[in-house]
Every structure is written in C-alpha cells, then in structure tokens.
Enzyme design. Structure first.
Site, PDB file in Angstrom:
ATOM      1  N   LYS A  59       0.803  -1.224   0.000  1.00 59.69           N
ATOM      2  CA  LYS A  59       0.000   0.000   0.000  1.00 59.69           C
ATOM      3  C   LYS A  59       0.839   1.279   0.000  1.00 59.69           C
ATOM      4  O   LYS A  59       0.366   2.331  -0.424  1.00 59.69           O
ATOM      5  CB  LYS A  59      -0.935   0.025   1.209  1.00 59.69           C
ATOM      6  N   SER A 313       0.970 -10.185  -0.476  1.00 60.29           N
ATOM      7  CA  SER A 313       0.707  -8.739  -0.422  1.00 60.29           C
ATOM      8  C   SER A 313       0.897  -8.066   0.930  1.00 60.29           C
ATOM      9  O   SER A 313       0.964  -6.845   1.001  1.00 60.29           O
ATOM     10  CB  SER A 313      -0.703  -8.450  -0.937  1.00 60.29           C
TER      11      SER A 313
END
Ligand code: PLP
Length: 335
Positions: A59, A313
């Site tokens: 992110k 992720s």
C-alpha cells in the site's frame, strides 16, 4: 469501450506507472521461488514479497504516488483518509516523508496496535464509528469541511499507478516464460495497476484475481456487468474486506482480468502455512490469497510445468491471531 479506447487507457496507466517515483520510499521486493510449493504443485511458483515493504504491505506504493502528485496547495492543506489497516500506515509514512499533515479516521474498534502504528508515524488518528463505513463517511465530511484532500485506498488513478509498479518489477525480474500472475483483490487498485501494465506489454500472461469468498465484489461485478455492492462482507481477510469494487479499477478489470477465483478462510490459513514453510515468514490472511488461489487453480485445471506468480501482499497480522490460523491450517490439512 472499443479496442482503441482500451489500448489508450492501458497506455495512460503504463506511462503513469513508469513515472511513479515510489522508490523514494518503497523498496524493490524480491521475486522469490517457493521450492516446496513448486514441488507439491508440479509448477514453478514464484512469490512477489510485498510483505517486505517498510509498512509490511504494498500500500505504501500507491499512497506515496498519490501524495507526491498533489499540487503544492493541496500538500499545504493536508490529506485525510479512512482506514483501519495497511492503507493507513502507507498514508501516514508517505505524508511524514513529504512533510504533509495527515488525518486518519479509524473505526473506534480498531486494535490499539494499529492506532499506535499511525500515531507513531506522526499522523493524527481519529476514532469514529463502529466500523469502516462510518469512519469513511466521517472522513469525507471532514475533507469537505477542512479542504483537505481525501486519499482513497484503491479508487484513484494515482493509487492504481503506484500499485502497478509491482508488475513493472515482476516483468523485469522474470523475463522468461510466464503463464499467470495471481493477484489478491479488495477494492481492485492492485489488480488494476498490475493488469494494465501486463496486458499492455505481455498480453499473453494471464491475470487471475483471487478474492475471499466473504468479500468477492469483483466476481459479483463481472457477473452482473456493473459494480454491485455486497450486502455484507466477512472480515477475516481484513485487507480485502471491501463491499464494492472501485470505479477506476473496474474500468480496467472489465477487459484485463482473465479469471477470478474465490477461496475460503480455511484455504487462506493453509496458504499462510505453505508460505511459512517456504520462506519462514508469516503472511496476513489477505496476503495469502494469491497462493491459496494458485493451489485452487492447479487443483482445478491440472496444469503442470507452468510458471505462476503469487503476490504475497502483506504481513500485518496480530500475533494473537496466529493460534487460530495454525489450528485451522491443521484441520484443513486433515480434511
Ligand atoms: C489492500 C490490500 C489488498 C487488496 O488491494 P486492493 O487494491 O484493495 O484490491 C490485498 N492484500 C493486502 C495485504 C492489502 O492490504
């Protein structure tokens, strides 16, 4: 959208991705073989280790690219966002790096650990509402009142382009045959950035989205041919607990995503163990979606000898949750 319009949309994103200055803060993560999984599945499995970013998830790429592209005036007024998780950490770190004031609205139920993570990076954490939608509503009201720029976790072209730098690295790190890239999907920012880059340069590489069966908003939207809002979402995979796919992301996914798979919570727990066995690192539930998706795909299609990439992720999991994960991983192995 006709073919020409599609190609120019992809070209627009590829240019933004190539220009995204994410490496002032993000790192180029390894694309690492997973030998045990590869042996078990009869395919070469490579893990893109986004859990190794400074905030332990990708992110930071999108957050930094969004903030760095603001005008001087917008930077001076500050930014605001709503998030309980990885996007909050990314915005807080990017804002500190760029000297921008950041306000992050978090649900009142957010664990102290995550509130502390935001405050320790110099951002203002405001607690509001029982759950994410209430925090989001409050953030939008505050943005309106204060003139601060709202930073979406996924529904923004600059955020999508930042996340797309993951694909740029993968194609440079692995120049040989590549059959498919498996991408976890929440609001669709990550998969849109990856799909736009890959389909423009290597259209033969399959892009496969993987969703939690408790928040499969991309699959629902593709089936309905429009962005539907799910009536409820499960939050075990909290990084992808989104009820409606983003508008910008869906525009790309509609013609760039080859297939979407869904996996159960138990399959996620088993995948967390698989990743641990190959890397000795712990992944959060959303971070293990792509590996769970590869296992399902290989089981379903029986493919052998392919090269399959999974985006690992994120790693933001509370230590307390590990006992539950270990128990479920064990029971699903027996079943
Ligand atoms: C945000 C997030 C995702 C999903 O990304 P989207 O852009 O919302 O689709 C997947 N995994 C982790 C760990 C995340 O934090």
């Amino acid at each position: 959208m006709n073919n020409t319009a599609q190609q120019s949309l992809l070209e627009h994103y590829v240019k933004k991705i190539l220009a995204a200055p994410v490496y002032e803060l993000a790192v180029r993560t390894p694309l690492q073989p997973a030998p045990a999984l590869s042996l078990t599945l009869g395919n070469q499995i490579l893990l893109k280790r986004e859990d190794l970013q400074p905030t332990f998830s990708f992110k930071i790429r999108g957050a930094y690219n969004k903030l760095v592209n603001l005008s001087e005036e917008q930077k001076a007024r500050g930014v605001i966002t709503a998030s309980a998780g990885n996007h909050a950490q990314g915005v807080a770190l990017a804002a500190r790096e760029l000297g921008i004031e950041a306000t992050i609205v978090m649900p009142a139920t957010t664990p102290e650990l995550k509130v502390g993570g935001v405050r320790s990076r110099g951002a203002e954490a405001r607690l509001h509402g029982e759950s994410f939608p209430f925090a989001l509503e409050q953030a939008l009201v505050l943005a309106e009142q204060t003139g601060k720029t709202f930073v979406s976790p996924f529904d923004d072209p600059d955020v999508i382009a930042g996340q797309g730098t993951v694909a740029m690295e993968i194609l440079r790190q692995h120049q040989g045959a590549l059959d498919a890239i498996f991408v976890p999907v929440g609001g669709g920012g990550l998969i849109a950035g990856i799909a736009a880059y890959v389909k423009y340069l290597r259209p033969e590489v399959r892009i496969i989205g993987v969703e939690s069966e408790h928040s499969a908003c991309l699959q629902a939207a593709l089936q309905a041919d429009t962005r539907v809002a799910l009536p409820a979402v499960g939050t075990f995979a909290d990084g992808v607990a989104v009820a409606q796919i983003g508008e910008y992301g869906f525009e790309v996914c509609m013609f760039c995503v080859d297939e979407v798979l869904t996996v159960s919570n138990d399959e996620l727990c088993a995948a967390i163990k698989d990743i641990y066995d190959d890397t000795r690192s712990i992944t959060e539930p959303s971070g293990a979606l792509a590996v769970a998706g590869i296992k399902k795909y290989v089981g379903k299609t029986g493919v052998k000898g392919r090269t399959l990439v999974a985006i690992d992720s994120g790693a933001n999991i509370n230590f307390d949750s590990l006992r539950y994960v270990a128990e479920r991983a064990m029971s699903s192995a027996v079943a």
